[in-house]
Design an enzyme around this catalytic site. Structure first.
Site, short mmCIF file in Angstrom:
data_model
loop_
_atom_site.label_atom_id
_atom_site.label_comp_id
_atom_site.label_asym_id
_atom_site.label_seq_id
_atom_site.Cartn_x
_atom_site.Cartn_y
_atom_site.Cartn_z
N GLY A 1 -13.54 -53.97 -36.02
CA GLY A 1 -12.48 -54.48 -35.15
C GLY A 1 -11.15 -53.78 -35.36
N GLN B 1 -12.56 -62.77 -33.00
CA GLN B 1 -12.86 -64.16 -33.38
C GLN B 1 -13.42 -64.99 -32.22
OE1 GLN B 1 -12.85 -65.33 -36.40
NE2 GLN B 1 -11.79 -63.67 -37.47
N HIS C 1 -19.64 -57.85 -37.97
CA HIS C 1 -19.89 -58.65 -39.17
C HIS C 1 -19.35 -60.07 -39.07
CE1 HIS C 1 -15.89 -58.49 -41.36
NE2 HIS C 1 -15.71 -57.55 -40.45
N THR D 1 -20.33 -38.98 -36.72
CA THR D 1 -21.76 -39.19 -36.52
C THR D 1 -22.03 -40.65 -36.19
OG1 THR D 1 -22.26 -37.40 -38.06
CG2 THR D 1 -24.03 -38.95 -37.56
N CYS E 1 -7.66 -60.64 -44.48
CA CYS E 1 -7.24 -59.23 -44.54
C CYS E 1 -6.04 -59.05 -45.45
CB CYS E 1 -6.92 -58.72 -43.14
SG CYS E 1 -8.37 -58.71 -42.06
#
Length: 378
Positions: free
Chosen positions: A76, A178, A200, A236, A322
């Site tokens: 995100g 969220q 996740h 990649t 965070c």
């Protein structure tokens, strides 16, 4: 085993930070097998490309968008950065963001990034943006308002904000990290131009997210490389992670209606137990995510509350994960008009697919003594 770790006695109530990997996602990744680089033209590369395209198409279908509108990112944060920096470009036009954005957006006001091009939209005491404030200080190139706040769970009026932004001539981006898997939404009904997602948070793998850009919306690359992901995001491409993301999204959306009803019951129970304690309030207003309960505890420090609950076997957060490990008042709460002391007195519980009534009852029973001990610790 509880879904947040290996200790069966612990309760994991920090799903807004990250969630356990869903078995279907793990299975999808394992079954990917040996693959080549999806950009290669040899047989292994073509097989990898086919699997990547299948995952992209599945995610796009579930989101109600076109596959080529999706850009896979590392999560995100990168999707947010790419959306705003890439859409704003190198010009001088301002960018407007809400005062309660995730650090992936608010941090773009740093020197060397967007700096003083960023204008901050105020929020009310519940953390909600008034759409009428958008564009009042002049034109903007991009407006970014998150769909659901990662600390308080406040749901923003995204569709109205997008409408006002478009009338003002700006593109509109929403951080929907969220919201995905927690609230039903329709990108077309929202009428947004850009939206960010992360795997996740819904039981997919860490390390992959997506930026959706409406067809015709230009997003410039913000880094150099091989030009993968339609030239927008180089590197990649992560085939196994994309397959895990697709599997997790399919399962989370399939169970969303039932999960929401259960989360609403759990939230009501925990909120009721919390406000029964003198000096404890539930934040976020009336329109909030059913899977987040954010508390303000008068006379206590959030760090003390979290530590005491941790000692009692409960994993939760003082707010935005965070910023874990940094003792500072919540910028979200400060923007809502709280004092630094009040903005340091917060606690966040967030639910996941396996959160049970028994777990919430256990937390409800612990809270009165935890609050009392935290107050004595000041």
């Amino acid at each position: 085993m509880r879904d947040g770790g290996t200790d069966p006695e612990r309760l994991y109530l920090d799903h807004a930070a990250t969630g356990p990997l869903r078995p279907v996602a793990a299975s999808a990744m394992v079954s990917t097998g040996a693959v080549g680089n999806p950009a290669a033209v040899h047989t292994a590369g073509r097989r990898a490309r086919a699997m990547l395209d299948d995952a992209r198409e599945q995610i796009a279908t579930l989101l109600g968008v076109r596959p080529l509108e999706l850009v896979f990112t590392s999560g995100g944060t990168e999707a947010d950065n790419l959306a705003v920096l890439g859409a704003a470009g190198a010009g001088a036009d301002p960018v407007e963001i809400s005062a309660v954005e995730h650090a992936a957006i608010s941090g773009l006001a740093a020197p060397g990034l967007l700096g003083d091009r960023v204008r901050v939209l105020p929020v009310d005491a519940e953390g909600c943006v008034d759409p009428a404030t958008i564009g009042t200080r002049g034109p903007a190139s991009v407006v970014s308002v998150m769909a659901v706040n990662n600390e308080t769970g406040t749901v923003q009026p995204v569709a109205q904000c997008a409408e006002v932004s478009h009338r003002a001539g700006a593109l509109f981006h929403t951080d929907a990290v969220q919201a995905l898997g927690h609230l039903p939404f329709d990108l077309a009904a929202w009428d947004v131009d850009l939206a960010s997602f992360s795997a996740h948070k819904i039981g997919g793998p860490v390390g992959i997210g997506a930026l959706w850009r409406r067809r015709g919306v230009d997003v410039a690359a913000v880094g150099a490389g091989g030009g993968q992901e339609a030239g927008v995001r180089s590197g990649t491409q992560m085939v196994a992670l994309a397959r895990g993301f697709a599997a997790a999204l399919a399962e989370s959306l399939a169970e969303l209606d039932e999960a929401r009803r259960r989360w609403e019951r759990l939230r009501d129970r925990l909120a009721s137990a919390a406000v029964a304690i003198d000096g404890v309030a539930v934040d976020g207003g009336r329109d909030v995510s059913p899977s987040i309960v954010h508390l303000s505890v008068e006379g206590a420090r959030g760090d003390d509350l979290q530590l005491l609950l941790d000692q009692d076997g409960v994993d939760c957060s003082t707010g935005s994960a965070c910023h874990a490990g940094v003792s500072a008042p919540s910028q979200v709460m400060l923007a809502m008009g709280r004092t630094p002391e009040q903005a340091s007195s917060c606690l966040r519980f967030s639910f996941g697919p396996a959160t049970t009534t028994a777990e919430i009852e256990r937390v409800a029973a612990l809270l009165p003594e935890v609050v009392a001990r935290a107050r004595r610790a000041r």
